[in-house]
Scaffold this motif. Structure first.
Motif, PDB file in Angstrom:
ATOM      1  N   ARG A  63      40.419  18.084   0.472  1.00 17.50           N
ATOM      2  CA  ARG A  63      40.287  16.974  -0.597  1.00 17.50           C
ATOM      3  C   ARG A  63      40.660  15.808  -0.290  1.00 17.50           C
ATOM      4  NH1 ARG A  63      42.581  21.194  -3.733  1.00 17.50           N
ATOM      5  NH2 ARG A  63      44.745  20.601  -3.382  1.00 17.50           N
ATOM      6  N   GLY A  66      37.700  14.340   1.808  1.00 16.05           N
ATOM      7  CA  GLY A  66      36.706  13.738   0.726  1.00 16.05           C
ATOM      8  C   GLY A  66      37.091  12.422   0.321  1.00 16.05           C
ATOM      9  N   GLN A  97      33.905  16.857  -2.957  1.00 18.40           N
ATOM     10  CA  GLN A  97      35.190  16.052  -2.967  1.00 18.40           C
ATOM     11  C   GLN A  97      34.650  14.593  -2.748  1.00 18.40           C
ATOM     12  OE1 GLN A  97      37.953  17.264  -3.951  1.00 18.40           O
ATOM     13  NE2 GLN A  97      37.096  19.090  -4.043  1.00 18.40           N
TER      14      GLN A  97
END
Ligand code: IMP
Ligand code: MG
Length: 221
Positions: A63, A66, A97
């Motif tokens: 995450r 991303g 993400q």
């Protein structure tokens, strides 16, 4: 030295294992030891697996990467190139993400011949489907190890005149680097010199489906 440490990557090479293969920095975690020593998870036969990176930690880091890519390419399009097969799972999580416009392509290379040592020769098994000229390319790899694979890929891709060319690698094993000049722009975790499987990484095509990244120990030969 622990049994796992002895059965590190060179040990696998000495077993004449042929590997399918297909390189900052934002801040990345350095992982020095299994988070919970002694936890052995399912392995095949006498092979043992110890968790190095839990699924939750991987997902959190993916995450973050991303988010960083979305910031770095704000208002632009990125073209992700997944290096098959190891990067398939990392890429599929990463792409979801990313908040900017994204397109995908895949390549497959093998960096090792049938010998015990890396030949330094990289073979292209599957090329891209489309041109990358003028695109903002990020090569997505499972692990940056010796750097031979990504060194080769960067040379090949640079010749195709992308607008920019970067590397996102889930794992980085700096101790094993031969091609020192190969550096990843986005790195998930720096790990010690151990042979790892899971989250796309395999041993003889097995274990790609594990949600965690685990250190693999083989039975004594
Ligand atoms: P390099 O050319 O040595 O950097 O190798 C990169 C490729 O080797 C990766 O894409 C992986 O497929 C494979 N590889 C390197 N280290 C490991 C490992 O610890 N486990 C599984 N595959 C690995
Ligand atoms: Mg592999």
């Amino acid at each position: 030295m622990s049994r796992q440490a002895k059965q590190s990557h060179p040990a696998l090479e000495s077993r004449n294992i042929t590997r399918d293969t297909l390189s900052f920095p934002i801040r990345c975690a350095r992982v020095t030891a299994p988070r919970r020593r002694g936890i052995t998870v399912h392995g095949h036969g006498q092979e043992h697996l110890k968790i190095l990176l839990r699924s939750s930690a991987i997902q959190k880091r993916v995450r973050e990467i991303g988010l960083q890519i979305s910031k770095d390419y704000k208002g632009q399009r990125v073209h992700l190139i997944g290096v098959l097969k190891g990067a398939a799972i990392f890429l599929s999580d990463l792409v979801r993400q990313i908040r900017v416009e994204v397109s995908l392509d895949f390549m497959s290379v093998s960096s090792y011949g049938h010998g015990r040592q890396s030949s330094g020769q990289v073979r292209l098994n599957k090329d891209l489907d489309t041109s990358i000229e003028g695109l903002n390319v990020i090569v997505v790899e499972d692990i940056l190890d010796t750097g031979l694979t990504l060194g080769y890929l960067m040379r090949v891709l640079q010749q195709r005149k992308p607008n920019s060319l970067k590397i996102a690698a889930l794992l980085d094993k700096p101790e094993r680097r031969i091609k020192k000049e190969v550096k990843a722009d986005y790195i998930g975790f720096q790990i010690p010199n151990e042979f790892v499987v899971g989250y796309g990484l395999d041993y003889a095509e097995r274990y790609r489906n594990l949600k965690d990244v685990c250190i693999l120990s083989l039975p004594p030969s």
